[in-house]
Write an enzyme that holds these catalytic residues in place. Structure first.
Site, PDB file in Angstrom:
ATOM      1  N   GLY A 211      41.245   7.006 -32.705  1.00  0.00           N
ATOM      2  CA  GLY A 211      41.636   6.457 -33.999  1.00  0.00           C
ATOM      3  C   GLY A 211      42.409   7.463 -34.828  1.00  0.00           C
TER       4      GLY A 211
ATOM      5  N   ARG B 212      45.806   6.851 -38.183  1.00  0.00           N
ATOM      6  CA  ARG B 212      45.728   6.571 -39.619  1.00  0.00           C
ATOM      7  C   ARG B 212      44.394   7.060 -40.153  1.00  0.00           C
ATOM      8  NH1 ARG B 212      42.801   1.795 -40.567  1.00  0.00           N
ATOM      9  NH2 ARG B 212      42.182   0.697 -38.681  1.00  0.00           N
TER      10      ARG B 212
ATOM     11  N   ASN C  22      41.484   0.765 -27.079  1.00  0.00           N
ATOM     12  CA  ASN C  22      40.565  -0.037 -27.875  1.00  0.00           C
ATOM     13  C   ASN C  22      39.164   0.406 -27.476  1.00  0.00           C
ATOM     14  OD1 ASN C  22      38.808  -1.954 -28.924  1.00  0.00           O
ATOM     15  ND2 ASN C  22      40.195  -3.673 -28.585  1.00  0.00           N
ATOM     16  N   VAL C  23      38.474   1.132 -28.358  1.00  0.00           N
ATOM     17  CA  VAL C  23      37.173   1.699 -27.998  1.00  0.00           C
ATOM     18  C   VAL C  23      36.117   0.622 -27.767  1.00  0.00           C
ATOM     19  CG1 VAL C  23      37.568   3.914 -29.127  1.00  0.00           C
ATOM     20  CG2 VAL C  23      36.538   2.040 -30.423  1.00  0.00           C
TER      21      VAL C  23
ATOM     22  N   ASN D 264      36.063   9.076 -33.550  1.00  0.00           N
ATOM     23  CA  ASN D 264      36.325   8.646 -34.921  1.00  0.00           C
ATOM     24  C   ASN D 264      36.672   7.166 -35.058  1.00  0.00           C
ATOM     25  OD1 ASN D 264      37.543   8.978 -37.828  1.00  0.00           O
ATOM     26  ND2 ASN D 264      39.246   8.239 -36.555  1.00  0.00           N
TER      27      ASN D 264
ATOM     28  N   TYR E 245      26.924  -2.437 -39.468  1.00  0.00           N
ATOM     29  CA  TYR E 245      27.709  -1.205 -39.354  1.00  0.00           C
ATOM     30  C   TYR E 245      26.819   0.021 -39.456  1.00  0.00           C
ATOM     31  CZ  TYR E 245      31.107   2.376 -40.822  1.00  0.00           C
ATOM     32  OH  TYR E 245      31.855   3.521 -40.943  1.00  0.00           O
TER      33      TYR E 245
ATOM     34  N   ALA F 120      23.586   0.284 -38.972  1.00  0.00           N
ATOM     35  CA  ALA F 120      22.647   0.384 -37.859  1.00  0.00           C
ATOM     36  C   ALA F 120      23.303   1.020 -36.643  1.00  0.00           C
ATOM     37  CB  ALA F 120      22.106  -0.999 -37.509  1.00  0.00           C
TER      38      ALA F 120
ATOM     39  N   LYS G 255      25.771   3.145 -36.754  1.00  0.00           N
ATOM     40  CA  LYS G 255      25.941   4.558 -37.073  1.00  0.00           C
ATOM     41  C   LYS G 255      24.615   5.306 -36.934  1.00  0.00           C
ATOM     42  CE  LYS G 255      30.337   4.604 -37.947  1.00  0.00           C
ATOM     43  NZ  LYS G 255      31.249   5.268 -36.991  1.00  0.00           N
TER      44      LYS G 255
ATOM     45  N   ILE H  56      35.452   6.983 -48.910  1.00  0.00           N
ATOM     46  CA  ILE H  56      36.712   7.724 -48.924  1.00  0.00           C
ATOM     47  C   ILE H  56      37.860   6.771 -49.243  1.00  0.00           C
ATOM     48  CG2 ILE H  56      38.237   9.270 -47.610  1.00  0.00           C
ATOM     49  CD1 ILE H  56      35.450  10.412 -47.978  1.00  0.00           C
TER      50      ILE H  56
END
Length: 252
Positions: free
Chosen positions: A10, A13, A61-62, A94, A157, A159, A161, A190
């Site tokens: 990633g 950008r 595409n991960v 990332n 999201y 969970a 992480k 961010i």
């Protein structure tokens, strides 16, 4: 000492781009991946090359685990062609996407997509790349402040992480025999285009986060890119199996 090489998923950008540029500024060669932003990825490569550092951009595409074998073969080819090497030094997992959905309304499809991109993908991509990760190399995964504090709409999201934070400790434990360290950085909110740019462009959200941050503002991409470059520096080679939150002190 030979040029260090970092593989940044990633990297076309947002935080990945910033991290790639900050690493390149320290002389680190970059293999960056992009999903759909080929033009942006080429711009990043050009910007890195203007620093006198080698860089390549590869599609990935991960969330598509079946593509990893082909991707690994392309990484091996680029290492040999561009750097005359068969290994790289740093892996920054990332790449990711935002998901904002109430827990009670989250669908199986949303869950599976988030799992593939944020947990299953990094799990098996790292596994696939291990033969090319140099002994004594570094793995730096990316978590989120949301794995520590709870904000409605981010259950899936966050969970994933959280799962990455546990995995990081196991990677450190099981790869220590090769001298490989594994740590995970947890950015706070961010100002990027992540999640549709909501933190950057929504004044209400921006001000709310700033008011709940000890340093009184929302984070900027440079805050995280600089931190990533520091975490992958030789000076922090003894740090291992750690979660490092870089949020300016959110929700203390």
């Amino acid at each position: 000492m030979s040029e260090r090489i970092a593989l940044v998923t990633g990297g076309s950008r947002g935080l990945g781009k910033n991290a790639a540029l900050k690493l390149a500024a320290k002389g680190t060669g970059i293999i960056l991946t992009y999903n759909s932003s080929q033009k942006e990825a080429r711009h990043v490569v050009h910007e890195i090359e203007e620093k006198g550092v080698k860089a390549v951009a590869l599609p990935l595409n991960v969330g598509e685990i079946a593509s990893f074998e082909k991707f690994a073969a392309e990484v091996r080819s680029q290492l040999k062609h561009v750097w005359q090497r068969d290994s790289f030094d740093y892996l920054l997992n990332n790449a990711g996407t935002g998901l904002y959905a109430p827990y009670a309304e989250t669908t199986v499809e949303q869950f599976d997509d988030a799992m593939n991109i944020h947990f299953k993908g990094p799990f098996f991509l790292t596994q696939r790349l291990l033969p090319m990760l140099k002994n004594g190399g570094r793995i730096l995964n990316v978590s989120s402040g949301l794995a520590r504090f709870a904000q409605p709409g981010s259950s899936t999201y966050a969970a994933m992480k959280g799962a990455m934070e546990v995995l990081t400790r196991y990677q450190a434990k099981e790869l220590g025999a090769r001298g490989i360290t594994a740590n995970i950085i947890a950015p706070g909110a961010i100002e990027t285009d992540f999640g549709g740019g909501r933190v950057r462009d929504n004044e209400h959200i921006n001000q709310m986060i700033a008011s709940q941050t000890a340093l009184g503002r929302v984070g900027l991409p440079d805050d995280i890119g600089d931190a990533i470059a520091a975490l992958l520096s030789d000076e922090l080679g003894w740090m291992n199996a750690q979660r490092i939150e870089v949020s300016g002190g959110m929700f203390l």
